[in-house]
Scaffold this motif. Structure first.
Motif, mmCIF file in Angstrom:
data_model
loop_
_atom_site.group_PDB
_atom_site.id
_atom_site.type_symbol
_atom_site.label_atom_id
_atom_site.label_comp_id
_atom_site.label_asym_id
_atom_site.label_seq_id
_atom_site.Cartn_x
_atom_site.Cartn_y
_atom_site.Cartn_z
ATOM 1 N N ASP A 161 0.844 -1.211 0.000
ATOM 2 C CA ASP A 161 0.000 0.000 0.000
ATOM 3 C C ASP A 161 0.873 1.253 0.000
ATOM 4 O O ASP A 161 0.566 2.246 -0.677
ATOM 5 C CB ASP A 161 -0.924 0.017 1.229
ATOM 6 C CG ASP A 161 -2.066 -0.977 1.102
ATOM 7 O OD1 ASP A 161 -2.371 -1.381 -0.046
ATOM 8 O OD2 ASP A 161 -2.637 -1.368 2.139
ATOM 9 N N ARG B 169 2.275 1.786 -3.419
ATOM 10 C CA ARG B 169 1.243 2.231 -4.361
ATOM 11 C C ARG B 169 0.980 3.738 -4.188
ATOM 12 O O ARG B 169 0.859 4.477 -5.155
ATOM 13 C CB ARG B 169 -0.019 1.403 -4.080
ATOM 14 C CG ARG B 169 -1.075 1.638 -5.042
ATOM 15 C CD ARG B 169 -1.595 0.420 -5.763
ATOM 16 N NE ARG B 169 -2.537 0.938 -6.740
ATOM 17 C CZ ARG B 169 -3.805 0.605 -6.796
ATOM 18 N NH1 ARG B 169 -4.283 -0.320 -6.032
ATOM 19 N NH2 ARG B 169 -4.587 1.193 -7.692
ATOM 20 N N LEU B 170 0.933 4.187 -2.939
ATOM 21 C CA LEU B 170 0.666 5.613 -2.694
ATOM 22 C C LEU B 170 1.833 6.488 -3.143
ATOM 23 O O LEU B 170 1.646 7.601 -3.626
ATOM 24 C CB LEU B 170 0.406 5.857 -1.211
ATOM 25 C CG LEU B 170 -1.031 5.685 -0.736
ATOM 26 C CD1 LEU B 170 -1.146 6.047 0.735
ATOM 27 C CD2 LEU B 170 -1.976 6.552 -1.553
ATOM 28 N N GLU C 37 1.586 6.377 -6.970
ATOM 29 C CA GLU C 37 0.362 6.971 -7.541
ATOM 30 C C GLU C 37 -0.204 8.013 -6.566
ATOM 31 O O GLU C 37 -1.225 7.769 -5.911
ATOM 32 C CB GLU C 37 -0.716 5.899 -7.731
ATOM 33 C CG GLU C 37 -0.443 4.852 -8.757
ATOM 34 C CD GLU C 37 -1.548 3.776 -8.721
ATOM 35 O OE1 GLU C 37 -2.744 4.116 -8.819
ATOM 36 O OE2 GLU C 37 -1.189 2.606 -8.558
ATOM 37 N N LEU D 36 -3.874 8.801 -5.981
ATOM 38 C CA LEU D 36 -4.760 7.875 -5.262
ATOM 39 C C LEU D 36 -5.037 8.355 -3.828
ATOM 40 O O LEU D 36 -5.941 7.845 -3.154
ATOM 41 C CB LEU D 36 -4.079 6.492 -5.243
ATOM 42 C CG LEU D 36 -4.867 5.296 -4.735
ATOM 43 C CD1 LEU D 36 -6.126 5.071 -5.565
ATOM 44 C CD2 LEU D 36 -3.985 4.042 -4.757
ATOM 45 N N VAL E 46 -8.617 8.947 -2.361
ATOM 46 C CA VAL E 46 -9.391 7.699 -2.248
ATOM 47 C C VAL E 46 -8.861 6.888 -1.059
ATOM 48 O O VAL E 46 -9.631 6.340 -0.264
ATOM 49 C CB VAL E 46 -9.279 6.875 -3.559
ATOM 50 C CG1 VAL E 46 -9.976 5.530 -3.417
ATOM 51 C CG2 VAL E 46 -9.861 7.663 -4.719
ATOM 52 N N ALA E 47 -7.543 6.836 -0.929
ATOM 53 C CA ALA E 47 -6.931 6.095 0.184
ATOM 54 C C ALA E 47 -7.337 6.720 1.525
ATOM 55 O O ALA E 47 -7.592 6.003 2.504
ATOM 56 C CB ALA E 47 -5.411 6.090 0.033
ATOM 57 N N GLU F 88 -10.465 5.340 2.731
ATOM 58 C CA GLU F 88 -10.346 3.970 3.263
ATOM 59 C C GLU F 88 -9.652 3.979 4.635
ATOM 60 O O GLU F 88 -10.019 3.216 5.525
ATOM 61 C CB GLU F 88 -9.619 3.063 2.259
ATOM 62 C CG GLU F 88 -9.519 1.600 2.670
ATOM 63 C CD GLU F 88 -10.856 0.824 2.748
ATOM 64 O OE1 GLU F 88 -11.932 1.452 2.781
ATOM 65 O OE2 GLU F 88 -10.807 -0.416 2.811
ATOM 66 N N ILE G 194 -7.149 -0.222 -0.615
ATOM 67 C CA ILE G 194 -6.658 1.158 -0.743
ATOM 68 C C ILE G 194 -7.372 1.956 -1.838
ATOM 69 O O ILE G 194 -7.495 3.170 -1.751
ATOM 70 C CB ILE G 194 -5.120 1.163 -0.937
ATOM 71 C CG1 ILE G 194 -4.569 2.554 -0.665
ATOM 72 C CG2 ILE G 194 -4.714 0.657 -2.309
ATOM 73 C CD1 ILE G 194 -3.097 2.582 -0.360
ATOM 74 N N ASP G 195 -7.887 1.238 -2.873
ATOM 75 C CA ASP G 195 -8.586 1.961 -3.933
ATOM 76 C C ASP G 195 -10.074 1.606 -3.942
ATOM 77 O O ASP G 195 -10.696 1.545 -5.006
ATOM 78 C CB ASP G 195 -7.940 1.664 -5.292
ATOM 79 C CG ASP G 195 -7.878 0.163 -5.573
ATOM 80 O OD1 ASP G 195 -8.330 -0.625 -4.710
ATOM 81 O OD2 ASP G 195 -7.384 -0.220 -6.648
ATOM 82 N N ARG G 196 -10.623 1.391 -2.767
ATOM 83 C CA ARG G 196 -12.041 1.019 -2.656
ATOM 84 C C ARG G 196 -12.904 2.038 -3.419
ATOM 85 O O ARG G 196 -12.844 3.243 -3.147
ATOM 86 C CB ARG G 196 -12.436 0.989 -1.178
ATOM 87 C CG ARG G 196 -13.821 0.460 -0.891
ATOM 88 C CD ARG G 196 -14.074 0.397 0.610
ATOM 89 N NE ARG G 196 -13.410 -0.725 1.264
ATOM 90 C CZ ARG G 196 -13.916 -1.961 1.350
ATOM 91 N NH1 ARG G 196 -15.101 -2.210 0.845
ATOM 92 N NH2 ARG G 196 -13.240 -2.913 1.962
ATOM 93 N N ALA G 197 -13.690 1.548 -4.354
ATOM 94 C CA ALA G 197 -14.433 2.463 -5.224
ATOM 95 C C ALA G 197 -15.679 3.009 -4.530
ATOM 96 O O ALA G 197 -15.964 4.208 -4.586
ATOM 97 C CB ALA G 197 -14.808 1.746 -6.514
#
Ligand code: HEM
Length: 406
Positions: A268, A271-272, A275, A278, A281-282, A285, A338-341
């Motif tokens: 995670d 990824r952050l 990106e 993101l 969005v993170a 979450e 982490i990218d829960r829509a």
């Protein structure tokens, strides 16, 4: 022995004798709630003079929306239930969080402009500078406590600025918040005096602002009017206390919990870092998964709550954190995605008391993480067993020892 270490009766059955200051709960409440959800979705305890704990999203939502049968007059659960003529409804001790309809809407409307996107966005450069200053102070250290050296400084700095309080009083603010929100299971005769010195501090600030008005939230509260009349002194002080208490521990906890998560989930973190877009969005979450704030109501009358015989004056827990982990409300509720829509989490509450400071909280959390990750793209816990969590109704790490990874 410090006030934090006084002897508590250990909990053996969370369904019938729960206590949110019990060490097992403080360390990891989620399995407790999951177990209750499956066997007893409304737990009870005789502690604190009688309190209920519903742990499903449906039930939490039902309480939060039911201002007919539950009052917000005393939103922090302690071992003392003040009589009805103490800070009576509908105003309560710290408007608007302690206010009931119809007064609540008036008290809330007064404060909303200060937390609107415009003023909050204007604060962002200062918050960023504040974060960088604290990161600069860490210098070349590779092992440090990110709770004590970083997370705990961000929100007090912002709130001191908003209220127009001296920056150097920040230790005091953290101490006040600790007294109000963590030391909740002290006997009334021990807790009472702890609140008095806080009152004196706020009164002194009011006097100072009356003598030297300036462009801040305290001066605003002293001048704003309801139906042509200035606010009662208790209302001003109550809202100042609320701003300080609601604005510090909450965001501090959210920042700390997010860093704690990233220290243990390199995928995670990577990824952050890779990106950055993101992040918003993170942040949602992080707020869902580690929602820091639980609130309390008191029953206005004897009532039936999903089959439970609630007595007048009983405490009713509004566990937004438990609602956020309910599998009936969230797919894969117990997994951090982490990218829960779709993420209609309730970390900021539900109904009329929904957090007035959510724009500010989101901005502080996002900026604090952006700056931390820009400085430290890789880090891990240096001593997992040394991590400590705040007890009571706002949950977040306090000691958070990290090691920067090269
Ligand atoms: C991550 C950070 C935060 C979280 C999770 C959070 C959560 C909450 C929750 C759950 C409530 C609802 C209380 C209830 O139902 O009784 C609430 C209310 C409130 N919060 Fe926050 N909060 C945060 C940060 C802040 C900040 C930074 C401020 C402002 C300085 C703030 C100011 C308030 C106020 C004034 C209320 C009362 C609103 C009303 O009663 O109408 N909060 N917050």
């Amino acid at each position: 022995m410090s006030l934090d270490e006084h002897v508590r009766r250990p909990v053996t059955d969370f369904a019938t004798d729960w206590d949110h200051t019990d060490p097992a709960w403080v360390e990891d409440p989620y399995p407790i709630w999951e177990d209750l959800r499956q066997h007893c979705p409304v737990a009870h305890t005789e502690r604190y003079g009688g309190a209920w704990l519903p742990v499903t999203h449906e039930m939490v939502s039902a309480v939060a929306h039911d201002t007919q049968r539950f009052t917000s007059r005393q939103p922090v659960m302690v071992k003392f239930k003040p009589p009805e003529d103490f800070a009576p409804a509908p105003v309560g001790i710290a408007p608007p969080i302690s206010s009931d309809p119809p007064f609540h809407a008036i008290a809330r409307r007064l404060i909303l402009p200060a937390f609107a996107p415009g003023p909050v966005n204007a604060l962002e450069p200062e918050v960023r500078a504040l974060c960088r200053r604290h990161l600069d102070e860490l210098g070349d250290e590779r092992v440090f406590d990110a709770g004590a050296r970083y997370a705990q400084f961000i929100s007090p700095g912002v709130i001191a600025r908003m209220l127009g309080f001296p920056d150097e009083d920040q230790d005091r603010f953290r101490d006040f918040v600790h007294r109000v929100l963590d030391l909740v299971d002290l006997e009334p005769e021990v807790r009472g005096p702890l609140m008095e010195s806080m009152g004196e501090y706020f009164e002194a600030q009011v006097e100072d602002h009356l003598a030297h008005p300036r462009d801040d939230f305290t001066t605003y509260l002293l001048n704003v009017e309801i139906a042509g009349e200035k606010l009662a002194r208790e209302h001003v002080v109550g809202t100042m206390v609320l701003t300080l208490v609601a604005g510090i521990d909450t965001t501090w906890s959210a920042i700390g919990a997010s860093i704690w998560h990233l220290a243990q989930h390199p995928e995670d973190l990577a990824r952050l870092v890779d990106e950055p877009a993101l992040m918003p969005v993170a942040v949602e979450e992080f707020l869902r998964f580690y929602a820091p704030v639980t609130m309390f109501r008191r029953a206005k009358e004897d009532l039936d709550f999903f089959g439970c015989p609630v007595k007048k004056d009983d405490w009713m827990t509004v566990s937004f954190p438990a609602a956020n982990r309910d599998p009936a409300a969230f797919e894969d509720a117990d997994h951090f995605v982490i990218d829960r829509a779709h993420n209609r989490h309730v970390a900021f509450g539900l109904g009329i008391h929904r957090c007035a400071g959510s724009n500010l909280a989101r901005m502080e959390l996002r900026v604090a993480l952006e700056e931390f990750l820009a400085r430290y793209p890789r880090f891990e816990l240096s001593d997992p067993s040394a991590v400590t969590w705040a007890a009571g109704q706002v949950r977040g790490p306090r000691a958070l020892p990290l090691r920067v990874v090269d």
